[in-house]
Design a protein around this motif. Structure first.
Motif, mmCIF file in Angstrom:
data_model
loop_
_atom_site.group_PDB
_atom_site.id
_atom_site.type_symbol
_atom_site.label_atom_id
_atom_site.label_comp_id
_atom_site.label_asym_id
_atom_site.label_seq_id
_atom_site.Cartn_x
_atom_site.Cartn_y
_atom_site.Cartn_z
ATOM 1 N N ARG A 20 -3.262 3.927 1.259
ATOM 2 C CA ARG A 20 -4.398 4.236 0.415
ATOM 3 C C ARG A 20 -5.733 3.902 1.094
ATOM 4 O O ARG A 20 -6.681 4.685 1.056
ATOM 5 N N GLU B 126 1.308 6.209 -5.010
ATOM 6 C CA GLU B 126 1.526 5.524 -6.285
ATOM 7 C C GLU B 126 3.015 5.284 -6.549
ATOM 8 O O GLU B 126 3.389 4.288 -7.187
ATOM 9 N N THR C 61 -4.110 -2.999 -8.257
ATOM 10 C CA THR C 61 -2.989 -2.586 -7.409
ATOM 11 C C THR C 61 -1.781 -3.490 -7.623
ATOM 12 O O THR C 61 -0.636 -3.031 -7.710
ATOM 13 N N ASN D 233 0.169 11.347 -10.224
ATOM 14 C CA ASN D 233 -0.116 10.178 -9.407
ATOM 15 C C ASN D 233 -0.228 8.907 -10.259
ATOM 16 O O ASN D 233 0.076 7.809 -9.789
ATOM 17 N N ILE D 234 -0.631 9.047 -11.524
ATOM 18 C CA ILE D 234 -0.685 7.894 -12.421
ATOM 19 C C ILE D 234 0.625 7.756 -13.184
ATOM 20 O O ILE D 234 1.136 6.654 -13.380
ATOM 21 N N ARG E 225 3.781 2.298 -4.587
ATOM 22 C CA ARG E 225 3.169 1.166 -5.280
ATOM 23 C C ARG E 225 4.030 0.716 -6.467
ATOM 24 O O ARG E 225 4.204 -0.475 -6.707
ATOM 25 N N GLY E 226 4.564 1.674 -7.198
ATOM 26 C CA GLY E 226 5.437 1.354 -8.326
ATOM 27 C C GLY E 226 6.699 0.629 -7.896
ATOM 28 O O GLY E 226 7.258 -0.168 -8.654
ATOM 29 N N SER F 12 1.802 0.721 0.372
ATOM 30 C CA SER F 12 0.981 1.617 -0.443
ATOM 31 C C SER F 12 -0.504 1.377 -0.201
ATOM 32 O O SER F 12 -1.291 2.330 -0.119
ATOM 33 N N LEU G 201 3.423 5.943 -11.359
ATOM 34 C CA LEU G 201 3.231 4.496 -11.292
ATOM 35 C C LEU G 201 3.780 3.835 -12.548
ATOM 36 O O LEU G 201 4.477 2.822 -12.483
#
Length: 426
Positions: free
Chosen positions: A153, A138, A273, A57-58, A141-142, A149, A61
């Motif tokens: 969230r 994520e 974010t 998840n990180i 979001r990226g 996103s 991103l």
């Protein structure tokens, strides 16, 4: 960044209001005990989803931000998304099965409350979908689809919960909120998959070849997974130790205090974010001067917006807690202590997310793991004797220690200042 922050901030505020509405509704309908069961089940699912996601998840991103608008970027993103299902989904299923089988043992022997048995079992069924949804959010979001996103969230799952509770769809009594949350998880997963599928359908690659290797992805994601799990433990272990050494109603009161204190760092979360993909883009492009300017701007915004929130909560802490019920006012001192920690967190700026986006995930992992170990010792030492106030002191100690260490190491290694303090920051 300011214009993007304004929209995301509005969505985040709406989500926060809905989230507090959920807690308020649960506390009014089911009391502190119902709030405690809902809070602890949610915290446990979050930590297991982060663990089950293997840090992807990180990692997604960072990689999506890195691949965006680069040669072979789309092919690499397609390969990245396929790796998510190859790695995260099977592991999340395994974790979910384990939770389902151990639910009775955990509920009766660890928490000493059989009401957690059905809550943990239904949560275990939803866990794989919850895990993938965290990663999907994520990923989106990226892609800089920030409104989508942030909606997924902050709003969607909690909106489903509050609607189902208001309509009294379920009749499981104190567990209604948990079942509503599971429905929200499933709906969010479907929406996130639809958006990613739509993006790939609209952006077809021209026979590009991906150069993203499995080994590289896991080498990046595993330290991030440890960091994410440790961070979540740092933020939520207090409710687990309170359930073990105190009572479920104390868990509910402490959770409300934590959520209120997190209002101080609301702007930090919003700016993170917006800025995380930008950090990755600028750092890996070698634009260090522009990167420092973006960090300086974001840190100033975070501090100046966070300070009045902390001041208001300190002055009216008892009144705000009383809105959730008279029994919640016993957490006033704990709330004040937690606010101090969150103000330090806001002053440090986006230091944690910057370390992850700049390839320093191992440094961040080491700092967080060390901090978590000390904080857990604090929980064990203070909670049995001082209850929620002891939990607040241990939590604040960990928050302050981690932020100071991250700021110091970031400047030492990268010569980047992420913090903002009036009259001291230039």
């Amino acid at each position: 960044m300011l214009s993007g922050s304004a929209v995301t901030f509005a969505i985040k505020i709406t989500g926060m209001l809905i989230g507090y509405g959920v807690v308020l509704l649960v506390s009014r309908k089911y009391g502190a005990e119902g709030t405690g069961i809902y809070s602890l089940t949610t915290s446990l699912l979050n930590s297991l989803a982060i663990f089950g996601g293997l840090g992807l998840n990180i990692a997604v991103l960072r990689y999506v931000g890195q691949f965006n608008k680069t040669e072979n970027g789309l092919a690499n993103m397609r390969k990245l998304f396929s790796y998510i299902f190859q790695f995260a989904f099977p592991f999340a299923v395994l974790v979910g099965i384990s939770l389902f089988l151990l639910a009775e043992e955990v509920a009766t022997k660890l928490f000493e409350n059989p009401m957690y048995i059905p809550a943990l079992k239904v949560g275990a069924v939803a866990l794989p979908f919850f895990t993938l949804n965290l990663i999907n959010v994520e990923f989106i979001r990226g892609l800089k689809m920030l409104k989508v996103s942030e909606y997924l969230r902050s709003i969607n799952r909690q909106l489903v919960v509050i609607i189902l509770l208001l309509l009294s769809v379920f009749s499981f009594g104190i567990l209604d909120a948990v079942y509503a949350m599971v429905v929200g998880i499933l709906i969010s997963f479907v929406i996130s998959m639809a958006y990613i599928g739509k993006y790939f359908k609209q952006h077809k690659s021209q026979d590009e070849t991906s150069n993203l290797e499995r080994k590289e992805l896991l080498k990046t994601s595993m330290p991030m997974m440890i960091t994410a799990v440790a961070s979540f433990i740092l933020a939520n272990a207090g409710v687990v130790f309170l359930e073990i050494y105190s009572t479920t109603d104390q868990v509910g009161i402490f959770n409300v205090c934590v959520r209120l204190a997190q209002l101080v760092s609301l702007v930090l979360v919003v700016v993170n974010t917006i800025s995380a993909p930008k950090f990755a883009e600028l750092f890996w492009a070698g634009k260090m001067v522009e990167l420092q300017n973006v960090i300086r701007q974001s840190s100033r915004i975070i501090f100046l917006a966070s300070f009045p929130i902390s001041l208001f909560l300190m002055l009216f802490s008892s009144f705000v807690l009383g809105l959730f019920g008279k029994e919640f006012t016993t957490g006033t001192l704990a709330l004040l202590v937690l606010i101090i920690g969150q103000m330090v967190n806001a002053s440090a700026g986006s230091v944690g997310i910057f370390l992850n986006m700049s390839g320093n995930e191992r440094l961040l992992r080491n700092l967080i793991v060390f901090t978590v170990l000390l904080t857990l010792i604090g929980y064990l030492a203070f909670i049995p004797k001082y209850g929620i106030v002891g939990a607040a002191f241990a939590s604040t100690f960990g928050t302050v220690l981690l932020n100071v260490a991250c700021v110091q190491q970031t400047y030492k290694k990268l010569k980047i200042k992420t913090y903002y303090l009036p009259f001291l920051s230039k």
